[in-house]
Design a protein around this motif. Structure first.
Motif, mmCIF file in Angstrom:
data_model
loop_
_atom_site.group_PDB
_atom_site.id
_atom_site.type_symbol
_atom_site.label_atom_id
_atom_site.label_comp_id
_atom_site.label_asym_id
_atom_site.label_seq_id
_atom_site.Cartn_x
_atom_site.Cartn_y
_atom_site.Cartn_z
ATOM 1 N N GLU A 32 0.839 -1.207 0.000
ATOM 2 C CA GLU A 32 0.000 0.000 0.000
ATOM 3 C C GLU A 32 0.872 1.255 0.000
ATOM 4 N N TRP A 33 1.928 1.284 0.829
ATOM 5 C CA TRP A 33 2.795 2.477 0.896
ATOM 6 C C TRP A 33 3.427 2.721 -0.474
ATOM 7 N N ILE A 34 3.951 1.657 -1.068
ATOM 8 C CA ILE A 34 4.671 1.823 -2.345
ATOM 9 C C ILE A 34 3.707 2.284 -3.443
ATOM 10 N N VAL A 158 12.681 0.683 -3.280
ATOM 11 C CA VAL A 158 11.399 0.192 -3.800
ATOM 12 C C VAL A 158 11.075 0.767 -5.183
ATOM 13 N N LEU A 159 11.864 1.757 -5.617
ATOM 14 C CA LEU A 159 11.484 2.491 -6.836
ATOM 15 C C LEU A 159 12.029 1.890 -8.136
ATOM 16 N N PHE A 160 13.207 1.241 -8.058
ATOM 17 C CA PHE A 160 13.920 0.942 -9.302
ATOM 18 C C PHE A 160 13.742 -0.486 -9.818
ATOM 19 N N GLU A 221 12.865 16.849 -2.697
ATOM 20 C CA GLU A 221 13.463 17.847 -3.611
ATOM 21 C C GLU A 221 13.417 17.336 -5.049
ATOM 22 N N VAL A 222 13.754 16.049 -5.205
ATOM 23 C CA VAL A 222 13.756 15.471 -6.558
ATOM 24 C C VAL A 222 12.346 15.536 -7.134
ATOM 25 N N PHE A 223 11.377 15.205 -6.329
ATOM 26 C CA PHE A 223 9.977 15.216 -6.775
ATOM 27 C C PHE A 223 9.590 16.604 -7.291
ATOM 28 N N LEU A 258 4.424 7.629 -10.570
ATOM 29 C CA LEU A 258 3.126 7.908 -11.192
ATOM 30 C C LEU A 258 2.579 9.258 -10.739
ATOM 31 N N ARG A 259 2.892 9.633 -9.488
ATOM 32 C CA ARG A 259 2.393 10.920 -8.969
ATOM 33 C C ARG A 259 3.042 12.101 -9.702
ATOM 34 N N ILE A 260 4.260 11.916 -10.172
ATOM 35 C CA ILE A 260 4.918 12.982 -10.948
ATOM 36 C C ILE A 260 4.172 13.148 -12.279
ATOM 37 N N GLY A 283 8.457 -0.359 -12.561
ATOM 38 C CA GLY A 283 9.217 0.533 -11.682
ATOM 39 C C GLY A 283 9.958 1.559 -12.528
ATOM 40 N N ASN A 284 10.904 2.242 -11.886
ATOM 41 C CA ASN A 284 11.709 3.245 -12.593
ATOM 42 C C ASN A 284 12.909 2.532 -13.223
ATOM 43 N N THR A 285 12.923 2.449 -14.542
ATOM 44 C CA THR A 285 14.044 1.783 -15.236
ATOM 45 C C THR A 285 15.015 2.811 -15.832
ATOM 46 N N PHE A 314 13.447 13.657 -16.666
ATOM 47 C CA PHE A 314 14.183 14.406 -15.648
ATOM 48 C C PHE A 314 14.975 13.401 -14.828
ATOM 49 N N GLY A 315 16.190 13.772 -14.435
ATOM 50 C CA GLY A 315 16.945 12.834 -13.613
ATOM 51 C C GLY A 315 18.144 13.447 -12.924
ATOM 52 N N SER A 316 18.946 12.564 -12.369
ATOM 53 C CA SER A 316 20.127 12.951 -11.615
ATOM 54 C C SER A 316 21.043 13.847 -12.457
HETATM 55 N N1 COA Z 1 8.027 1.916 2.961
HETATM 56 C C1 COA Z 1 7.357 2.427 3.975
HETATM 57 N N2 COA Z 1 7.635 3.631 4.526
HETATM 58 C C2 COA Z 1 8.639 4.329 3.981
HETATM 59 C C3 COA Z 1 9.387 3.853 2.878
HETATM 60 C C4 COA Z 1 9.052 2.581 2.370
HETATM 61 N N3 COA Z 1 9.687 2.032 1.332
HETATM 62 N N4 COA Z 1 10.300 4.773 2.540
HETATM 63 C C5 COA Z 1 10.144 5.811 3.383
HETATM 64 N N5 COA Z 1 9.143 5.545 4.254
HETATM 65 C C6 COA Z 1 8.621 6.402 5.342
HETATM 66 C C7 COA Z 1 9.612 7.442 5.784
HETATM 67 O O1 COA Z 1 10.496 6.922 6.749
HETATM 68 C C8 COA Z 1 8.706 8.511 6.340
HETATM 69 O O2 COA Z 1 8.280 8.122 7.635
HETATM 70 P P1 COA Z 1 8.078 9.230 8.794
HETATM 71 O O3 COA Z 1 6.989 10.119 8.293
HETATM 72 O O4 COA Z 1 7.706 8.392 9.969
HETATM 73 O O5 COA Z 1 9.398 9.927 8.902
HETATM 74 C C9 COA Z 1 7.484 8.441 5.440
HETATM 75 O O6 COA Z 1 7.516 7.136 4.832
HETATM 76 C C10 COA Z 1 7.471 9.501 4.384
HETATM 77 O O7 COA Z 1 8.734 9.523 3.740
HETATM 78 P P2 COA Z 1 9.106 10.540 2.638
HETATM 79 O O8 COA Z 1 10.484 10.243 2.133
HETATM 80 O O9 COA Z 1 8.829 11.923 3.129
HETATM 81 O O10 COA Z 1 8.002 10.139 1.521
HETATM 82 P P3 COA Z 1 7.544 10.896 0.230
HETATM 83 O O11 COA Z 1 6.113 11.172 0.288
HETATM 84 O O12 COA Z 1 8.483 12.007 -0.148
HETATM 85 O O13 COA Z 1 7.741 9.752 -0.868
HETATM 86 C C11 COA Z 1 9.272 9.094 -2.601
HETATM 87 C C12 COA Z 1 9.026 9.193 -1.115
HETATM 88 C C13 COA Z 1 10.674 8.597 -2.816
HETATM 89 C C14 COA Z 1 8.269 8.094 -3.188
HETATM 90 C C15 COA Z 1 9.079 10.482 -3.258
HETATM 91 O O14 COA Z 1 9.802 11.452 -2.551
HETATM 92 C C16 COA Z 1 9.510 10.511 -4.697
HETATM 93 O O15 COA Z 1 8.941 9.829 -5.530
HETATM 94 N N6 COA Z 1 10.511 11.319 -5.028
HETATM 95 C C17 COA Z 1 11.021 11.393 -6.380
HETATM 96 C C18 COA Z 1 11.769 10.127 -6.670
HETATM 97 C C19 COA Z 1 12.234 10.039 -8.055
HETATM 98 O O16 COA Z 1 11.495 10.311 -8.963
HETATM 99 N N7 COA Z 1 13.484 9.605 -8.229
HETATM 100 C C20 COA Z 1 14.026 9.389 -9.511
HETATM 101 C C21 COA Z 1 14.208 10.669 -10.238
HETATM 102 S S1 COA Z 1 14.400 10.442 -11.876
#
Ligand code: COA
Length: 327
Positions: A32-34, A158-160, A221-223, A258-260, A283-285, A314-316
């Motif tokens: 659910e979180w992912i 969990v993203l890649f 920040e990345v988001f 997906l939220r982006i 996932g993100n490939t 968009f990326g690193s």
């Molecule tokens: N499972 C469960 N909980 C998790 C978790 C996971 N895999 N990863 C982090 N958490 C927790 C955190 O510890 C935090 O807990 P807290 O509130 O008790 O401190 C909570 O979930 C929120 O974490 P946060 O990092 O603030 O979540 P977020 O809403 O920013 O979502 C991402 C995290 C990574 C999904 C989001 O920031 C994102 O997608 N960023 C862009 C990533 C991206 O696109 N990267 C590639 C660029 S090309």
């Protein structure tokens, strides 16, 4: 001036499906979180010993078949990856060997999640100047060996996913193809998303705890930057062509989250189904995400001949890039 037309597409993902549920073996997380934070439901991981060129081979063969040419007809290979087989040479050389080529040049580029559009832009220039006729542009990644499987790594881990996508770009007299590409880099944000090691600033190149080999990301920040820069990229490509959002048949944004994509669609006041999304399954490939989308959308008839398509990534780096195509 010849046009630069995508004449073939292909993609390949390894066989091993990794569900969100399966990641619970390593992380304190939940399906659910992912799904709620990223939209991702599963991804594919390569077996140990498999590199990005191995995934790129079937993707490239499919693209070559569709283009109706053989590897020997290629004038250049452009290979984008952030997860190469080794420090040097680049994955393009490995793919070159797998394709059984003699002395065809292979050009490796990085540029992370924007790598495929950067590659497309290089191909566009070589074709439009008349230097080359057929160029293979590949995005391929094996990221599963760079993931921190300790709980500390759960936000990024969990993203890649792993996978490969490829296109053949060919010179053509037809009035379609890559209309324009738009590239940007902003180095001041390097540390917001990076893998700091191996580093030639250090000797040995890797710190003893090996933590420097894992991605470090400031997710929030990345988001924020990803949404803003992908919006700008889309606008830049549409403006260059004089296209309105309604005129564009399909938007393909790099599959980071997906939220982006949803935030970008909302800003454009377009329904989300005008954006091709498959992050749920892959996932993100990274560099592979856009060519996988293109190949899949073409095969499932989400793209038709003559369609106007906008790509944005968009990326690193930070890096971002966009392209306008007529299919
Ligand atoms: N499972 C469960 N909980 C998790 C978790 C996971 N895999 N990863 C982090 N958490 C927790 C955190 O510890 C935090 O807990 P807290 O509130 O008790 O401190 C909570 O979930 C929120 O974490 P946060 O990092 O603030 O979540 P977020 O809403 O920013 O979502 C991402 C995290 C990574 C999904 C989001 O920031 C994102 O997608 N960023 C862009 C990533 C991206 O696109 N990267 C590639 C660029 S090309």
């Amino acid at each position: 001036m010849p046009n630069a037309v995508i004449t073939g597409t292909g993609f390949y993902v390894p066989e091993k499906v990794v569900t969100n549920e399966a990641l619970k073996e390593y992380y304190d997380t939940s399906h659910e979180w992912i799904v709620e934070r990223s939209g991702i439901e599963q991804r594919y991981f390569a077996s140990l010993g498999v590199g990005p060129s191995d995934l790129a081979l079937p993707a490239s063969q499919a693209a070559l078949n569709e283009a109706g040419i053989s590897a020997q007809d290629l004038d250049l290979i452009i290979f984008a990856t952030l997860s190469p087989e080794c420090w040097f040479p680049g994955s393009g050389c490995f793919l070159h060997r797998l394709l059984g080529l003699d002395t065809t040049p292979a050009l490796d580029i990085r540029m992370q999640c924007s790598g495929f559009i950067y590659g497309l832009s290089i191909a566009e220039q070589y074709i439009k100047t008349g230097k080359y006729k057929h160029i293979l542009v590949v995005g391929a990644e094996v990221q599963s060996t760079s993931i921190d499987f300790s709980n500390e790594g759960r936000t990024v881990g969990v993203l890649f996913g792993d996978g490969a996508g490829a296109v053949v770009v060919s010179a053509s007299e037809e009035n379609r193809g890559i209309r324009s590409t738009h590239l940007h880099t902003q180095g001041e944000h390097i540390e917001k998303l990076w893998v700091p090691e191996p580093s030639s600033r250090k000797s040995p190149k890797v710190s003893p705890d090996l933590k420097g080999l894992y991605p470090i990301m400031n997710g929030r920040e990345v988001f924020k930057h990803a949404v803003q820069r992908m919006k700008e990229g889309i606008l830049e490509a549409m403006q260059a062509e004089g296209w309105s959002p309604e005129e564009v048949n399909l938007f393909i944004t790099h599959q980071a989250n997906l939220r982006i994509s949803m935030a970008v669609a909302e800003w454009l006041e377009q329904p989300i189904d005008r954006f091709y999304n498959n992050i749920q399954r892959y996932g993100n490939t990274t560099a592979a995400s856009i060519p996988i989308c293109l190949a899949e959308a073409w095969r499932t008839e989400k793209i038709k001949k003559g369609d106007k398509i906008i790509l944005a990534a968009f990326g690193s780096g930070f890096t971002w890039a966009s392209a306008a195509l007529i299919w």
